[in-house]
Design a protein around this motif. Structure first.
Motif, PDB file in Angstrom:
ATOM      1  N   TYR A  61       0.779  -1.243   0.000  1.00 55.48           N
ATOM      2  CA  TYR A  61       0.000   0.000   0.000  1.00 55.48           C
ATOM      3  C   TYR A  61       0.809   1.291   0.000  1.00 55.48           C
ATOM      4  O   TYR A  61       0.260   2.343  -0.312  1.00 55.48           O
ATOM      5  CB  TYR A  61      -0.945   0.013   1.213  1.00 55.48           C
ATOM      6  N   ASP A  82       5.930   4.697   7.000  1.00 57.69           N
ATOM      7  CA  ASP A  82       5.935   4.765   5.537  1.00 57.69           C
ATOM      8  C   ASP A  82       5.387   6.074   5.010  1.00 57.69           C
ATOM      9  O   ASP A  82       4.715   6.820   5.719  1.00 57.69           O
ATOM     10  CB  ASP A  82       5.195   3.554   4.922  1.00 57.69           C
ATOM     11  N   SER A  99     -10.293  -5.342   4.015  1.00 56.60           N
ATOM     12  CA  SER A  99      -9.145  -5.172   3.130  1.00 56.60           C
ATOM     13  C   SER A  99      -9.505  -4.368   1.908  1.00 56.60           C
ATOM     14  O   SER A  99     -10.617  -4.480   1.381  1.00 56.60           O
ATOM     15  CB  SER A  99      -8.621  -6.550   2.689  1.00 56.60           C
ATOM     16  N   THR A 100      -8.562  -3.554   1.458  1.00 56.04           N
ATOM     17  CA  THR A 100      -8.730  -2.842   0.185  1.00 56.04           C
ATOM     18  C   THR A 100      -7.755  -3.403  -0.849  1.00 56.04           C
ATOM     19  O   THR A 100      -7.421  -2.731  -1.825  1.00 56.04           O
ATOM     20  CB  THR A 100      -8.503  -1.322   0.348  1.00 56.04           C
ATOM     21  N   GLY A 111      -4.125 -10.032   1.471  1.00 57.42           N
ATOM     22  CA  GLY A 111      -5.409  -9.344   1.360  1.00 57.42           C
ATOM     23  C   GLY A 111      -6.550  -9.999   2.130  1.00 57.42           C
ATOM     24  O   GLY A 111      -7.709  -9.772   1.813  1.00 57.42           O
ATOM     25  N   GLY A 113      -7.111  -9.291   5.124  1.00 61.64           N
ATOM     26  CA  GLY A 113      -7.553  -8.305   6.108  1.00 61.64           C
ATOM     27  C   GLY A 113      -7.219  -8.698   7.535  1.00 61.64           C
ATOM     28  O   GLY A 113      -7.920  -8.330   8.479  1.00 61.64           O
ATOM     29  N   MET A 114      -6.114  -9.428   7.697  1.00 62.19           N
ATOM     30  CA  MET A 114      -5.742  -9.928   9.014  1.00 62.19           C
ATOM     31  C   MET A 114      -4.436  -9.324   9.548  1.00 62.19           C
ATOM     32  O   MET A 114      -4.075  -9.537  10.703  1.00 62.19           O
ATOM     33  CB  MET A 114      -5.585 -11.457   8.965  1.00 62.19           C
TER      34      MET A 114
END
Ligand code: ATP
Ligand code: MG
Length: 147
Positions: A61, A82, A99-100, A111, A113-114
């Motif tokens: 990301y 970051d 998650s995105t 992805g 989301g964890m």
């Protein structure tokens, strides 16, 4: 075991953003360093998971980032800083399963989301701040119980 004799150690690793070319490299180095310092396996494992999740999030990301490992006799501190898109809603991002991740990230096996909830779960203290359009900062601590 004589953890109190460990010297204070601090090292910063650069992490390339938006790229999986070197994904996992920093967490592998952190794991090896802590193993060489003779930390118990469960401490090494927790620190490696935390570092790995932070590293993969930068690879996924952010535009660029750095991870700092700091070892003192009483704790291991892992910081991730970051530059990039940042997180708009931290509470939502922290939720398990949120998650995105793009198709590319999912195709790399990420992805779920964890990541953020795992980082919180495996650390004794967890701090996150983020600014949209600027970047994200995480600080995670693992306490060392001296025998
Ligand atoms: N460093 C970051 N910069 C910008 N957004 C982030 C960052 N870390 C996490 N996020 C956002 O928070 C969401 C949740 O992150 P988390 O690590 O929990 O899950 P994930 O990366 O989507 O999947 P997993 O970690 O399970 O592979 C991400 O999908 C992304 O939207
Ligand atoms: Mg993640």
């Amino acid at each position: 075991m004589t953890f109190h004799k460990n010297p204070v150690y601090k090292r910063t690793f650069h992490v390339e953003g938006k790229s999986f070319k070197n994904a996992g490299k920093v967490s592998r180095q952190v794991k090896t360093l802590l193993q060489d310092m003779k930390f118990p396996a469960d401490i090494v494992r927790r620190a490696a998971i935390i570092t790995y999740e932070a590293e993969i999030n930068i690879c996924s990301y952010a535009d660029r980032g750095e991870i700092t490992l700091e070892v003192s006799p009483k704790e291991i501190i892992i910081e991730s800083k970051d530059q990039g898109q940042g997180i708009e809603d931290i509470e939502l991002a922290m939720r398990e399963g949120y998650s995105t991740a793009t198709d590319k990230i999912v195709s790399m096996g990420f992805g779920a989301g964890m990541g953020l909830s795992n980082m919180k779960h495996f650390s004794d203290s967890f701090d996150i701040t983020s600014e949209v359009g600027k970047g994200t900062y995480l600080k995670m601590t693992i306490r060392i119980k001296n025998p």
